[in-house]
Design an enzyme around this catalytic site. Structure first.
Site, PDB file in Angstrom:
ATOM      1  N   ARG A   1       0.868  -1.194   0.073  1.00 33.78           N
ATOM      2  CA  ARG A   1      -0.242  -0.082   0.082  1.00 33.78           C
ATOM      3  C   ARG A   1       0.864   1.100  -0.195  1.00 33.78           C
ATOM      4  O   ARG A   1       2.059   1.310   0.703  1.00 33.78           O
ATOM      5  CB  ARG A   1      -0.602   0.051   1.020  1.00 33.78           C
ATOM      6  N   ASP A   2       0.566   2.309  -0.967  1.00 30.28           N
ATOM      7  CA  ASP A   2       1.127   3.606  -0.823  1.00 30.28           C
ATOM      8  C   ASP A   2       1.000   4.242   0.564  1.00 30.28           C
ATOM      9  O   ASP A   2      -0.157   4.208   1.284  1.00 30.28           O
ATOM     10  CB  ASP A   2       0.527   4.554  -1.813  1.00 30.28           C
ATOM     11  N   ILE A   3       2.030   4.755   1.007  1.00 31.11           N
ATOM     12  CA  ILE A   3       2.170   5.482   2.461  1.00 31.11           C
ATOM     13  C   ILE A   3       1.331   6.566   2.456  1.00 31.11           C
ATOM     14  O   ILE A   3       0.845   6.935   3.500  1.00 31.11           O
ATOM     15  CB  ILE A   3       3.694   5.761   2.786  1.00 31.11           C
TER      16      ILE A   3
ATOM     17  N   ASN B   1       4.538   6.565 -13.637  1.00 28.32           N
ATOM     18  CA  ASN B   1       5.132   7.661 -13.916  1.00 28.32           C
ATOM     19  C   ASN B   1       6.522   7.702 -14.454  1.00 28.32           C
ATOM     20  O   ASN B   1       7.297   6.565 -13.944  1.00 28.32           O
ATOM     21  CB  ASN B   1       5.219   8.954 -12.824  1.00 28.32           C
TER      22      ASN B   1
ATOM     23  N   GLU C   1       9.030  10.415  -8.535  1.00 30.00           N
ATOM     24  CA  GLU C   1       9.681  10.688  -7.168  1.00 30.00           C
ATOM     25  C   GLU C   1      10.456   9.711  -6.711  1.00 30.00           C
ATOM     26  O   GLU C   1      11.810  10.121  -6.272  1.00 30.00           O
ATOM     27  CB  GLU C   1       8.692  11.396  -6.149  1.00 30.00           C
ATOM     28  N   VAL C   2      10.326   8.552  -6.994  1.00 25.93           N
ATOM     29  CA  VAL C   2      11.016   7.265  -6.323  1.00 25.93           C
ATOM     30  C   VAL C   2      11.567   6.737  -7.711  1.00 25.93           C
ATOM     31  O   VAL C   2      10.903   6.341  -8.529  1.00 25.93           O
ATOM     32  CB  VAL C   2       9.983   6.428  -5.435  1.00 25.93           C
TER      33      VAL C   2
ATOM     34  N   HIS D   1       7.338   1.839 -10.416  1.00 27.19           N
ATOM     35  CA  HIS D   1       6.259   1.388  -9.754  1.00 27.19           C
ATOM     36  C   HIS D   1       4.971   1.767 -10.500  1.00 27.19           C
ATOM     37  O   HIS D   1       5.158   2.782 -10.852  1.00 27.19           O
ATOM     38  CB  HIS D   1       6.262   2.135  -8.401  1.00 27.19           C
TER      39      HIS D   1
ATOM     40  N   HIS E   1       1.176   2.619  -9.878  1.00 29.38           N
ATOM     41  CA  HIS E   1       0.133   2.954  -9.109  1.00 29.38           C
ATOM     42  C   HIS E   1      -1.147   2.299  -9.429  1.00 29.38           C
ATOM     43  O   HIS E   1      -1.657   2.230 -10.515  1.00 29.38           O
ATOM     44  CB  HIS E   1      -0.040   4.481  -8.910  1.00 29.38           C
TER      45      HIS E   1
END
Ligand code: AMP
Length: 123
Positions: free
Chosen positions: A35-37, A93, A101-102, A106, A108
């Site tokens: 899960r996304d934080i 992305n 950003e990371v 990944h 989403h």
């Protein structure tokens, strides 16, 4: 991955190895999902290849099995979360203009409500 200056392994490698905690939903030989934080939707899950690949621009042909698995795992989690019938959005992305950003690929998985229009139009 010294060929990619400025890119280093990220916190996602430590989540995959279990070194730091996450809400893990799935792990197999190729991908991990958690899960996304900072969830943007009622369901917000990240699906990542276990191999560190910084961005979609760094993908090689040999990565196709992991990238395909990301999709089938997204489908499974969407069904498990009860959002498959109404639908959802998958987003990857890439780099600065894509607002990544990371620097570990990944996907989403976003759903549980209407996600809205795809983009804010710039033209
Ligand atoms: P992106 O902007 O596509 O690179 O998305 C990065 C996502 O990673 C954001 O939605 C963050 O909330 C999420 N994130 C960052 N650190 C963590 C973490 N430790 N556990 C789960 N999600 C994270």
């Amino acid at each position: 991955m010294s060929d990619y200056p400025g890119y280093e392994e990220t916190i996602f490698s430590k989540i995959i190895s279990g070194e730091i905690p996450s809400t893990l939903l799935h792990q197999d030989d190729l991908v991990t999902a958690f899960r996304d934080i900072n969830p943007a939707m009622p369901t917000h899950v990240l699906i990542v290849p276990n191999k560190w690949i910084p961005t979609i621009d760094h993908v090689e042909t040999e990565d196709e099995p992991a990238l395909g698995r990301m999709i089938t795992v997204a489908r499974k989690i969407a069904r498990d979360e009860g959002i498959a019938e109404d639908g959802y959005r998958l987003i990857i992305n890439c780099k600065e203009h894509g607002h990544q950003e990371v620097m570990h690929i990944h996907m989403h998985l976003l759903g549980g409500d209407r996600v809205g229009p795809m983009l804010i139009r710039k033209k």
